[in-house]
Scaffold this motif. Sequence first.
Motif, PDB file in Angstrom:
ATOM      1  N   SER A   8       0.881  -1.173   0.000  1.00 46.20           N
ATOM      2  CA  SER A   8       0.000   0.000   0.000  1.00 46.20           C
ATOM      3  C   SER A   8       0.915   1.218   0.000  1.00 46.20           C
ATOM      4  O   SER A   8       2.127   1.088   0.209  1.00 46.20           O
ATOM      5  CB  SER A   8      -0.914  -0.002   1.227  1.00 46.20           C
ATOM      6  N   PRO A   9       0.385   2.405  -0.263  1.00 48.60           N
ATOM      7  CA  PRO A   9       1.247   3.596  -0.251  1.00 48.60           C
ATOM      8  C   PRO A   9       2.018   3.726   1.062  1.00 48.60           C
ATOM      9  O   PRO A   9       1.431   3.796   2.137  1.00 48.60           O
ATOM     10  CB  PRO A   9       0.249   4.742  -0.442  1.00 48.60           C
ATOM     11  N   GLY A  10       3.331   3.712   0.958  1.00 45.38           N
ATOM     12  CA  GLY A  10       4.171   3.876   2.142  1.00 45.38           C
ATOM     13  C   GLY A  10       4.543   2.595   2.851  1.00 45.38           C
ATOM     14  O   GLY A  10       5.366   2.613   3.762  1.00 45.38           O
TER      15      GLY A  10
ATOM     16  N   ALA B 104      -5.426  -8.923  -0.210  1.00 43.32           N
ATOM     17  CA  ALA B 104      -5.927  -9.000   1.163  1.00 43.32           C
ATOM     18  C   ALA B 104      -5.539  -7.767   1.968  1.00 43.32           C
ATOM     19  O   ALA B 104      -6.357  -7.211   2.727  1.00 43.32           O
ATOM     20  CB  ALA B 104      -5.402 -10.265   1.836  1.00 43.32           C
ATOM     21  N   VAL B 105      -4.290  -7.313   1.820  1.00 44.80           N
ATOM     22  CA  VAL B 105      -3.854  -6.124   2.566  1.00 44.80           C
ATOM     23  C   VAL B 105      -4.600  -4.887   2.083  1.00 44.80           C
ATOM     24  O   VAL B 105      -5.006  -4.035   2.891  1.00 44.80           O
ATOM     25  CB  VAL B 105      -2.333  -5.935   2.444  1.00 44.80           C
ATOM     26  N   HIS B 106      -4.824  -4.756   0.778  1.00 43.64           N
ATOM     27  CA  HIS B 106      -5.602  -3.632   0.263  1.00 43.64           C
ATOM     28  C   HIS B 106      -7.024  -3.661   0.817  1.00 43.64           C
ATOM     29  O   HIS B 106      -7.580  -2.617   1.192  1.00 43.64           O
ATOM     30  CB  HIS B 106      -5.637  -3.673  -1.263  1.00 43.64           C
ATOM     31  N   ALA B 107      -7.633  -4.840   0.858  1.00 42.31           N
ATOM     32  CA  ALA B 107      -8.981  -4.951   1.412  1.00 42.31           C
ATOM     33  C   ALA B 107      -8.995  -4.580   2.890  1.00 42.31           C
ATOM     34  O   ALA B 107      -9.945  -3.939   3.372  1.00 42.31           O
ATOM     35  CB  ALA B 107      -9.514  -6.371   1.217  1.00 42.31           C
ATOM     36  N   TRP B 108      -7.954  -4.967   3.613  1.00 41.15           N
ATOM     37  CA  TRP B 108      -7.870  -4.621   5.033  1.00 41.15           C
ATOM     38  C   TRP B 108      -7.734  -3.110   5.210  1.00 41.15           C
ATOM     39  O   TRP B 108      -8.303  -2.536   6.140  1.00 41.15           O
ATOM     40  CB  TRP B 108      -6.690  -5.338   5.674  1.00 41.15           C
ATOM     41  N   LYS B 109      -6.993  -2.451   4.331  1.00 44.00           N
ATOM     42  CA  LYS B 109      -6.867  -0.998   4.408  1.00 44.00           C
ATOM     43  C   LYS B 109      -8.227  -0.328   4.208  1.00 44.00           C
ATOM     44  O   LYS B 109      -8.520   0.713   4.801  1.00 44.00           O
ATOM     45  CB  LYS B 109      -5.879  -0.484   3.354  1.00 44.00           C
ATOM     46  N   ARG B 110      -9.071  -0.907   3.339  1.00 39.32           N
ATOM     47  CA  ARG B 110     -10.396  -0.345   3.082  1.00 39.32           C
ATOM     48  C   ARG B 110     -11.401  -0.682   4.182  1.00 39.32           C
ATOM     49  O   ARG B 110     -12.432  -0.013   4.306  1.00 39.32           O
ATOM     50  CB  ARG B 110     -10.946  -0.869   1.746  1.00 39.32           C
ATOM     51  N   PHE B 111     -11.117  -1.704   4.956  1.00 39.61           N
ATOM     52  CA  PHE B 111     -12.061  -2.144   5.981  1.00 39.61           C
ATOM     53  C   PHE B 111     -12.252  -1.041   7.014  1.00 39.61           C
ATOM     54  O   PHE B 111     -11.285  -0.400   7.452  1.00 39.61           O
ATOM     55  CB  PHE B 111     -11.528  -3.414   6.648  1.00 39.61           C
TER      56      PHE B 111
END
Length: 431
Positions: free
Chosen positions: A130-132, A278-285
């Motif tokens: 993700s960014p950063g 999965a990590v992108h989805a977690w960021k959106r959660f």
Amino acid sequence: MNDKQLTKALDTALKDGLFERDDLYLFDTNLAWQLSNEAHVRDPQRMAFFAALEAHPDVAGLLGKHLNSGLNAPQFTAQTLGDWLLTRASKNGAEPTITELRAFIDCPRANVEEHLAFSGLEVNQLITLSPGVELIPISSLPESALTISLVDPEWFYFGRDARGYVRRKTVQVLAAFGKSAWHSNPHVATAVLRVHHKVEPKMVATPIELPNSIEALVESLLVMAAATETAMFPVAHWMSSTPETPMWGHFSWLRWSHLNALRPFARAAEQGERIVAAVHAWKRFPNNLKKKLRVPLERLNRALAATSSIDCAIDIGVALEALLLGDLEPNDQISLAFRLRGAWLLGENPAERREYVKQFNAIYTCRSVAVHTGSLPTKGVIIDSTKVAEHEFIMNRARHLTATSILKVIHGSAIPEWSSLILGVHDLSGG
């Protein structure tokens, strides 16, 4: 005193004062230039260079202050900065070293990197999660006392390569079955989550603690465990300046301890897309709901790490109860809700839901028997018309169902409204 004169003073100190010591052969190393005066410059030349630093107006403004890189940040003095520059210049040359010093002086911020080293996943190249936030191999970090200890926790001496760097110990593969690799020491870090920070002010009079992302990084690690269905083991967390920053290698770290046991490791090369998704989805959660998934994620990771099917059954049971039954009271029909909610969460049609009811019922039974008797049932579990032992069911199918259930909720960006889901009016197909 200007940069050109300082460069000349540094070059002169190296030419006139450099010598080789014969009692440090084990430490003749590029170990991030952490040893004091590792350049081995004689004292008269060192003192002359220290005086040149104090005479430089821009450098003098840094002396006595601490780099703003955390509570263990180094203090800039003529001696500490001078020894670092002398050693740096002995490797890179005087002019490039002073050019780096000038870039540091002119930069209004401190460039700080936060790291969470872990094992459980083999990474061969950088992956942007993700960014950063980056996922990188442990081998890509600069060599230091910490990074050597993370790839060789026992500090055995393995010699050095042609460049003078300590040979990194690779994780020992004790068994391999097809594409699966099994390892025994979870303290040998294989990968790192890295976050970049721009810190202001650059220098401080007294070291201060910096805000960190450790909770978010550990959560991402747990989500990666669910995505790969492989246990992830945090090994160490620290914050440090970037290597071109003077005296960057002063930092403290937090360590974790785990049980050594034979366990499988995942490979980012094979599961990179699932990890990133999965990590992108977690960021959106939604942030206000993430705490409701912390227990399911933590217990799933424990279940994936378990070497005992009894422990695995208990942790899987807790993970799924926290995921599926978090809104129920203790006297509600939790067994029935456990089966129905799990089946409706994963099943796409009546036939699939009937099969999932049986499998979630088997999980609930195994968990209950394990808690009360310290063993598993021995009747066997029917999966797609095939009978398997409870041990095999728990260690394979049950782990998969738990990971899939948690990821279904994460990708759906919401905790299901269970009554609506079971009545068929709630769409949870976001993943």
